[in-house]
Design a protein around this motif. Sequence first.
Motif, PDB file in Angstrom:
ATOM      1  N   CYS A 157       0.794  -1.230   0.000  1.00  0.00           N
ATOM      2  CA  CYS A 157       0.000   0.000   0.000  1.00  0.00           C
ATOM      3  C   CYS A 157       0.826   1.280   0.000  1.00  0.00           C
ATOM      4  N   VAL A 158       2.050   1.234   0.475  1.00  0.00           N
ATOM      5  CA  VAL A 158       2.883   2.438   0.562  1.00  0.00           C
ATOM      6  C   VAL A 158       3.959   2.362  -0.523  1.00  0.00           C
ATOM      7  N   GLU A 159       3.827   3.205  -1.523  1.00  0.00           N
ATOM      8  CA  GLU A 159       4.746   3.160  -2.655  1.00  0.00           C
ATOM      9  C   GLU A 159       6.172   3.506  -2.256  1.00  0.00           C
ATOM     10  N   SER A 160       6.340   4.454  -1.344  1.00  0.00           N
ATOM     11  CA  SER A 160       7.681   4.868  -0.944  1.00  0.00           C
ATOM     12  C   SER A 160       8.427   3.752  -0.215  1.00  0.00           C
ATOM     13  N   VAL A 161       7.691   2.869   0.458  1.00  0.00           N
ATOM     14  CA  VAL A 161       8.336   1.773   1.185  1.00  0.00           C
ATOM     15  C   VAL A 161       8.937   0.763   0.216  1.00  0.00           C
ATOM     16  N   ARG A 162       8.208   0.406  -0.823  1.00  0.00           N
ATOM     17  CA  ARG A 162       8.699  -0.626  -1.727  1.00  0.00           C
ATOM     18  C   ARG A 162       9.609  -0.081  -2.828  1.00  0.00           C
ATOM     19  N   ARG A 163       9.674   1.244  -2.980  1.00  0.00           N
ATOM     20  CA  ARG A 163      10.519   1.804  -4.042  1.00  0.00           C
ATOM     21  C   ARG A 163      11.776   2.485  -3.532  1.00  0.00           C
ATOM     22  N   THR A 164      11.846   2.761  -2.247  1.00  0.00           N
ATOM     23  CA  THR A 164      12.977   3.482  -1.685  1.00  0.00           C
ATOM     24  C   THR A 164      13.975   2.512  -1.090  1.00  0.00           C
ATOM     25  N   ALA A 165      15.208   2.548  -1.602  1.00  0.00           N
ATOM     26  CA  ALA A 165      16.270   1.710  -1.059  1.00  0.00           C
ATOM     27  C   ALA A 165      17.002   2.482   0.038  1.00  0.00           C
ATOM     28  N   PRO A 166      17.479   1.810   1.090  1.00  0.00           N
ATOM     29  CA  PRO A 166      17.389   0.364   1.350  1.00  0.00           C
ATOM     30  C   PRO A 166      16.147  -0.031   2.149  1.00  0.00           C
ATOM     31  N   THR A 167      15.211   0.903   2.314  1.00  0.00           N
ATOM     32  CA  THR A 167      14.014   0.583   3.102  1.00  0.00           C
ATOM     33  C   THR A 167      13.265  -0.610   2.533  1.00  0.00           C
ATOM     34  N   ASN A 168      13.141  -0.661   1.191  1.00  0.00           N
ATOM     35  CA  ASN A 168      12.400  -1.761   0.575  1.00  0.00           C
ATOM     36  C   ASN A 168      13.050  -3.110   0.854  1.00  0.00           C
ATOM     37  N   MET A 169      14.382  -3.156   0.792  1.00  0.00           N
ATOM     38  CA  MET A 169      15.082  -4.411   1.063  1.00  0.00           C
ATOM     39  C   MET A 169      14.949  -4.821   2.523  1.00  0.00           C
ATOM     40  N   ILE A 170      14.999  -3.846   3.417  1.00  0.00           N
ATOM     41  CA  ILE A 170      14.879  -4.154   4.850  1.00  0.00           C
ATOM     42  C   ILE A 170      13.490  -4.707   5.166  1.00  0.00           C
ATOM     43  N   VAL A 171      12.452  -4.037   4.653  1.00  0.00           N
ATOM     44  CA  VAL A 171      11.083  -4.501   4.917  1.00  0.00           C
ATOM     45  C   VAL A 171      10.843  -5.865   4.278  1.00  0.00           C
ATOM     46  N   LEU A 172      11.352  -6.056   3.055  1.00  0.00           N
ATOM     47  CA  LEU A 172      11.189  -7.366   2.406  1.00  0.00           C
ATOM     48  C   LEU A 172      11.928  -8.452   3.173  1.00  0.00           C
ATOM     49  N   GLY A 173      13.105  -8.126   3.702  1.00  0.00           N
ATOM     50  CA  GLY A 173      13.838  -9.109   4.501  1.00  0.00           C
ATOM     51  C   GLY A 173      13.092  -9.479   5.765  1.00  0.00           C
ATOM     52  N   ILE A 174      12.511  -8.490   6.445  1.00  0.00           N
ATOM     53  CA  ILE A 174      11.715  -8.769   7.657  1.00  0.00           C
ATOM     54  C   ILE A 174      10.507  -9.638   7.314  1.00  0.00           C
ATOM     55  N   PHE A 175       9.830  -9.296   6.211  1.00  0.00           N
ATOM     56  CA  PHE A 175       8.682 -10.102   5.792  1.00  0.00           C
ATOM     57  C   PHE A 175       9.102 -11.538   5.480  1.00  0.00           C
TER      58      PHE A 175
END
Length: 313
Positions: A157-175
Amino acid sequence: MNDPYQGYASQPGYPPQQHGKDGYPPQGYPSQGYPPNVGFVNPGYPSGPPQPSGFVPLVPPANNPYGNAPIPPQHPGAYIDPEDLTEIKGFDFSEETIRRGFIRKVYSILSIQLLVTLVFILLVKYEKNTLSMVQNNLFLLFVAIIVTFAALIAMACVESVRRTAPTNMIVLGIFTLAETYLVGASTIRFDPEDVLLAIGVTAAVCIGLTIFAFQTKWDFTMLGGVLFVGLIVLILFSFIAMFFPGRIMSLVYSSCGAMLFCVYLIYDTQMMMGGKHKYSISPEEYIFGALALYLDIINIFIHILSIIGSSKN
């Protein structure tokens, strides 16, 4: 006699051109302050202002020196913006090339996710300390469920989370870690042989479906609405199966779920391919692409494992 230097305007800062009686410059002309090959510009190619930083010199293809370049390569000031390289023959920055790089990035991330999940599943089944940790810490299961849904909603739902590095990688790793824990915990009640069989069948099915998605002329990207309705029906069916448990009900539910997510895998794969398909994922959404494929494969594995377990009662 016509002046052979006619048409070459004198440059600012230099004294007027001096010609001899025969029309040619007198001896010693370069010593008057005209550096060799400087101060004259080829007709039709005026020297432009200094090029801004970020421009790169244009190097044309060897077998086609002009290519499609708007400025001939012989011009000493031939510079071009890297963003315009897609228009020059010899530089392949087309949509197809970008899409191939996007697919490689998605499958690289997906491979790491699946490897982490596979290692944890094997540890749960064959390493006693890991199995004991999962069995004796029920609160970790609820924490993993909350983290999984929170990370999934954030990335979806949050475009900035999945498109902004390294935030996207960190959140994907946690998931991935949270989902891995849930999948590992769900395999506890199955025999190790059944889990290995489910892993093998899932790998074969996913590889076959991926090859089919790349090769088929059928466009599955138009089935998004149908698949969404099928997912809603499957969720409602799961509640019915909870109130009417049984071997037959489990087989029917798992079979429908496996079929649905197999189609979802083809759908998501073609969404990444783009090209001839009606809909496609933006190359910037590599995190979303890896997330979609990972969930498809995990759901296929869970349903196949349930089918194997139900068939053995």
